[in-house]
Scaffold this active site. Structure first.
Site, PDB file in Angstrom:
ATOM      1  N   ASP A  64       7.769  38.963  41.819  1.00 15.60           N
ATOM      2  CA  ASP A  64       6.428  39.275  41.305  1.00 15.60           C
ATOM      3  C   ASP A  64       5.442  38.929  42.404  1.00 15.60           C
ATOM      4  O   ASP A  64       5.765  38.217  43.349  1.00 15.60           O
ATOM      5  CB  ASP A  64       6.151  38.436  40.052  1.00 15.60           C
ATOM      6  N   SER A  65       4.212  39.422  42.253  1.00 13.23           N
ATOM      7  CA  SER A  65       3.152  39.045  43.186  1.00 13.23           C
ATOM      8  C   SER A  65       2.824  37.559  43.082  1.00 13.23           C
ATOM      9  O   SER A  65       2.199  37.013  43.978  1.00 13.23           O
ATOM     10  CB  SER A  65       1.900  39.869  42.900  1.00 13.23           C
ATOM     11  N   CYS A  83       1.398  43.757  31.499  1.00 11.19           N
ATOM     12  CA  CYS A  83       1.169  42.765  32.558  1.00 11.19           C
ATOM     13  C   CYS A  83       2.036  41.574  32.205  1.00 11.19           C
ATOM     14  O   CYS A  83       2.087  41.156  31.036  1.00 11.19           O
ATOM     15  CB  CYS A  83      -0.304  42.362  32.600  1.00 11.19           C
ATOM     16  N   CYS A  90       6.793  42.866  38.132  1.00  7.26           N
ATOM     17  CA  CYS A  90       5.375  43.003  38.463  1.00  7.26           C
ATOM     18  C   CYS A  90       5.001  44.452  38.179  1.00  7.26           C
ATOM     19  O   CYS A  90       5.619  45.376  38.707  1.00  7.26           O
ATOM     20  CB  CYS A  90       5.177  42.690  39.950  1.00  7.26           C
ATOM     21  N   GLU A  96      -3.840  31.749  33.212  1.00  5.58           N
ATOM     22  CA  GLU A  96      -3.584  30.739  34.250  1.00  5.58           C
ATOM     23  C   GLU A  96      -4.391  29.467  33.973  1.00  5.58           C
ATOM     24  O   GLU A  96      -4.004  28.377  34.382  1.00  5.58           O
ATOM     25  CB  GLU A  96      -3.869  31.317  35.636  1.00  5.58           C
ATOM     26  N   HIS A 119       1.730  38.528  32.605  1.00  7.76           N
ATOM     27  CA  HIS A 119       1.060  37.334  32.069  1.00  7.76           C
ATOM     28  C   HIS A 119       0.858  37.417  30.553  1.00  7.76           C
ATOM     29  O   HIS A 119       0.680  36.395  29.903  1.00  7.76           O
ATOM     30  CB  HIS A 119      -0.328  37.162  32.695  1.00  7.76           C
TER      31      HIS A 119
END
Lengths: 266, 266
Positions: free
Chosen positions: A10-11, A184, A73, A152, A186
């Site tokens: 992933d990034s 996404c 990702c 985050e 996240h």
């Protein structure tokens, strides 16, 4: 039977939701996770740049003798999946196809919402993938740039998160979608909030879970599974700031994230 | 007298608030702005990486014959100011010193708040700079990671922005600060909100304005100013995604941002 590890990249940190889903579905498989924390985020970068970075990571993972690669990702899947498949001797699985297939199967009304970063939504990749499976689908896509920093920050239940979610999701609710793709990596951490805002009748599609299912199928078809008595190892590597990766990453994956190797790419 | 341009750089878009303050204070000066949009954000990156990137940009600007360099990025100033001063034949001005000086002068109680990205706050650079000027100052620093994405989303007055600001600023209000340093180049766009949340008696220090003042002094001391009849040019360059830079950047700087050159660094 094959005990070589599965490469997952992933990034940055978000792909850990995919790694976690792989750990749960394939408990005997070893993994190597690479988070490109020096160059995160990929979302605002050009497709050429994302492709170049993704190919570098593919070659690093191949150097570690992985038997399959998961692009955990969405931006990299949107821009680099084809290039990586051409360049790779082992199977490469992205996150968009599995999510799109699950959404096309789950919807009753044919109205599907997709949320993601600005880069993923601008690519239109989910819409294309869903309409290729179900030509009459009406796909409403919406960029939600504040969701990643909210996750985050750990503010899954902050009143501000609720306001932001209501704002972003209003057009999808108004459009009457019955299925919402979390486009996404996240976003699985926001599931309870998103379900509350969309209402209980809307089906949320978690790309991380769907991708781990597709990976399991791919390993099975090619007889690449680890034996049932294999003791798996989970290795983590990042391109920068290992301390932050561990601190924030533990929220994604729990106690397995004890250390990460630093590999300076780029 | 010297008509060479002033180099201004940032990890991305935020430094445009500094560029704008320079345009307003020094209307005869030409500028070259570099936004490292391929590698933004610098905040989560290690000090070594930020230094390496900053030195690359310095050399690119020196190749364009700049007469002075403004580091319009708090993270880069925190980690790379000394390295750039050693490497540069022309004056290098950061954003932290000017903000710290203005805060040390403005405070009556000696209690100063500083807000910035996680990277800037973790560096402790503002606290050190303020206490070097005023040893008895009590500096409360607070990372506000959601402010940058809020600004880039244009949600200056969204109810969620108000909730987030109240949450972040609560410890500073409780600590009784009478001066608040906006230690991130994005934050000047949140000034009305921040003033409302902190109350009218708290003085906000805008690093962009203070930095343009320090730049004017530095040019004056070295007789480097452009003549009063000079017709300035403003050139913009980015390392990636020129379209997004123009779209979001116009919110920062208005109509001057008509085009940007793409310079692939890194």
């Amino acid at each position: 039977m094959n005990t070589a590890p599965i490469g997952i990249f992933d990034s940055g940190i978000g792909g850990l939701t995919v790694a976690r889903a792989v750990f749960e579905r394939l408990p005997h498989e070893s993994t190597i996770y690479f988070g490109d924390t020096a160059r995160v985020p990929y979302g605002p970068k050009s497709p050429e740049t994302v492709r170049r970075y993704s190919l570098e990571i593919l070659h690093w993972l191949l150097g570690r003798d992985v038997k399959a690669v998961v692009i955990a990702c969405n931006t990299s899947t949107a821009h680099a999946l084809m290039a990586l498949r051409e360049a790779s001797p082992v199977p490469v699985i992205g996150v968009i196809g599995p999510g799109a297939r699950a959404a096309a199967t789950a919807t009753r009304s044919g109205r599907i919402g997709v949320i993601g970063t600005a880069g993923t939504i601008a690519s239109g990749a989910y819409g294309r993938a869903i309409r290729a499976l179900r030509a009459d689908a009406i796909v409403e896509e919406r960029a939600c740039p504040l969701f990643v920093p909210l996750v985050e920050e750990g503010w899954f239940d902050h009143p501000a998160a609720e306001l932001i979610a209501c704002d972003y999701l209003e057009p999808l609710r108004a459009g009457g979608v019955d299925t919402l793709v979390l486009g996404c990596t996240h976003y699985p951490l926001l599931k309870p909030l998103l379900q509350r805002v969309m209402g209980p009748e809307v089906r949320l599609i978690d790309s991380a879970e769907e991708t781990s299912r597709t990976l399991a199928d791919a390993l099975g078809e090619r007889a690449l599974e680890a034996p049932a008595d294999a003791v798996p190892t989970h290795h983590f590597a990042v391109s920068d700031d290992e301390a932050r990766f561990r601190a924030v990453g533990s929220r994604f994956i729990g106690e397995r994230l004890s250390a990460a190797e630093v590999v300076p790419l780029g």
